[in-house]
Design an enzyme around this catalytic site. Structure first.
Site, mmCIF file in Angstrom:
data_model
loop_
_atom_site.group_PDB
_atom_site.id
_atom_site.type_symbol
_atom_site.label_atom_id
_atom_site.label_comp_id
_atom_site.label_asym_id
_atom_site.label_seq_id
_atom_site.Cartn_x
_atom_site.Cartn_y
_atom_site.Cartn_z
ATOM 1 N N PHE A 58 8.483 18.142 22.122
ATOM 2 C CA PHE A 58 8.350 17.755 20.716
ATOM 3 C C PHE A 58 8.325 16.233 20.588
ATOM 4 O O PHE A 58 9.189 15.538 21.115
ATOM 5 C CB PHE A 58 9.499 18.339 19.886
ATOM 6 N N ARG A 100 6.995 9.505 10.694
ATOM 7 C CA ARG A 100 5.533 9.323 10.573
ATOM 8 C C ARG A 100 5.118 7.850 10.622
ATOM 9 O O ARG A 100 4.013 7.523 11.019
ATOM 10 C CB ARG A 100 5.041 9.897 9.236
ATOM 11 N N GLU A 141 -7.313 16.248 13.669
ATOM 12 C CA GLU A 141 -5.927 16.716 13.765
ATOM 13 C C GLU A 141 -5.120 15.716 14.591
ATOM 14 O O GLU A 141 -5.648 15.115 15.525
ATOM 15 C CB GLU A 141 -5.894 18.066 14.496
ATOM 16 N N ASP A 142 -3.853 15.588 14.254
ATOM 17 C CA ASP A 142 -2.987 14.719 15.051
ATOM 18 C C ASP A 142 -2.667 15.376 16.397
ATOM 19 O O ASP A 142 -2.749 14.759 17.447
ATOM 20 C CB ASP A 142 -1.692 14.381 14.293
ATOM 21 N N ASP A 168 5.839 13.985 12.559
ATOM 22 C CA ASP A 168 7.168 13.924 11.951
ATOM 23 C C ASP A 168 8.135 14.944 12.524
ATOM 24 O O ASP A 168 7.724 15.953 13.106
ATOM 25 C CB ASP A 168 7.060 14.184 10.445
ATOM 26 N N LYS A 210 -1.433 19.982 23.546
ATOM 27 C CA LYS A 210 -0.448 20.515 24.491
ATOM 28 C C LYS A 210 -1.125 21.703 25.193
ATOM 29 O O LYS A 210 -1.075 22.835 24.703
ATOM 30 C CB LYS A 210 0.801 21.001 23.743
ATOM 31 N N ASP A 242 -1.128 22.378 19.129
ATOM 32 C CA ASP A 242 -0.011 22.975 19.864
ATOM 33 C C ASP A 242 -0.453 24.409 20.215
ATOM 34 O O ASP A 242 -1.231 24.619 21.140
ATOM 35 C CB ASP A 242 1.177 22.892 18.893
ATOM 36 N N GLY A 277 -0.005 14.444 8.763
ATOM 37 C CA GLY A 277 0.157 13.921 10.121
ATOM 38 C C GLY A 277 -1.023 13.125 10.640
ATOM 39 O O GLY A 277 -0.859 12.207 11.439
HETATM 40 P P1 IMP Z 1 -0.252 24.507 15.927
HETATM 41 O O1 IMP Z 1 -0.761 25.246 14.714
HETATM 42 O O2 IMP Z 1 0.795 25.293 16.658
HETATM 43 O O3 IMP Z 1 -1.370 24.064 16.848
HETATM 44 O O4 IMP Z 1 0.515 23.226 15.404
HETATM 45 C C1 IMP Z 1 -0.175 22.138 14.893
HETATM 46 C C2 IMP Z 1 0.631 21.363 13.894
HETATM 47 O O5 IMP Z 1 2.024 21.444 14.177
HETATM 48 C C3 IMP Z 1 0.290 19.884 13.932
HETATM 49 O O6 IMP Z 1 -0.674 19.568 12.973
HETATM 50 C C4 IMP Z 1 1.603 19.208 13.647
HETATM 51 O O7 IMP Z 1 1.758 19.069 12.244
HETATM 52 C C5 IMP Z 1 2.641 20.176 14.135
HETATM 53 N N1 IMP Z 1 3.125 19.841 15.490
HETATM 54 C C6 IMP Z 1 2.806 20.442 16.660
HETATM 55 N N2 IMP Z 1 3.451 19.869 17.691
HETATM 56 C C7 IMP Z 1 4.197 18.870 17.150
HETATM 57 C C8 IMP Z 1 5.090 17.882 17.713
HETATM 58 O O8 IMP Z 1 5.333 17.788 18.930
HETATM 59 N N3 IMP Z 1 5.649 17.011 16.820
HETATM 60 C C9 IMP Z 1 5.412 17.061 15.486
HETATM 61 N N4 IMP Z 1 4.584 17.960 14.924
HETATM 62 C C10 IMP Z 1 3.985 18.852 15.752
#
Ligand code: IMP
Length: 183
Positions: free
Chosen positions: A160, A173, A106-107, A167, A139, A110, A52
């Site tokens: 989302f 992507r 990181e992209d 993706d 977020k 969340d 990502g």
């Molecule tokens: P976390 O571990 O919950 O912080 O999630 C992080 C990862 O989840 C990111 O690196 C993304 O790959 C994916 N992710 C989180 N939110 C989104 C979204 O809105 N769209 C697509 N991928 C997401």
């Protein structure tokens, strides 16, 4: 920016953040990182979290003005549009980071599960001397970790999104702008 909605697999997405606005956020992050690392004696590692973060890291790297090394790692915690909560180390680091200062790119953050697990792994297992977290998107309503996020490009509501590296089950992507799910 195209005003049309797009369809990926079974879901529809509508235009959300245009490419130029994304690049403004990258400019801002690069300014902060360059100011913090200006004149450093070491060679910090820019760590791209595959897949990502490829577009983000590519743009950021072109704006970094101190000597740095690009290293990648592949992780995954997402399936479809929901975080699984478990961070999988799918592919190891492409180069050792032992004794190095690392800036994770990181992209999107969340829940923070991915970034926090990665930071711990880099410090405890891989021997990094310092780890900073840099994310294009955050977020804040969902992020529930005490760990400081050192560089944040943009905060967005809990929805989302796809595009600019992000993706939905591997689709989207390649889209230049960011789109949000149309519910
Ligand atoms: P976390 O571990 O919950 O912080 O999630 C992080 C990862 O989840 C990111 O690196 C993304 O790959 C994916 N992710 C989180 N939110 C989104 C979204 O809105 N769209 C697509 N991928 C997401």
């Amino acid at each position: 920016m195209k005003e049309e909605k797009i369809r990926l697999h079974d879901k529809t997405f509508k235009p959300y953040i245009r490419h130029e606005r994304i690049l403004d956020a990258v400019d801002g992050i690069a300014r902060e990182i360059n100011a913090d690392f200006h004149g450093c004696d070491d060679i910090p590692v820019i760590l791209c979290v595959l897949n990502g973060s490829i577009p983000f890291t590519g743009e950021l790297l072109q704006r970094i003005d101190f000597p740095c090394q690009l290293v990648s790692i592949k992780l995954s915690s997402y399936q479809g549009t929901k975080s699984t909560g478990t961070v999988l180390n799918v592919m190891g680091l492409t180069s050792s980071v032992r004794g190095r200062r690392v800036i994770i790119c990181e992209d999107i953050v969340d829940t923070g599960n991915t970034i926090v697990a990665l930071k711990e792994m880099l410090l405890d297992k891989e021997g990094a001397s310092e780890v900073r977290i840099c994310t294009l998107l955050l977020k804040p309503e969902v992020y529930d970790k005490p760990d400081k996020l050192d560089y944040v490009g943009m905060e967005i509501p809990n929805a989302f999104i796809v595009g600019f590296g992000l993706d939905y089950d591997e689709l989207g992507r390649n889209i230049r702008d960011i789109y949000v799910i149309d519910e």
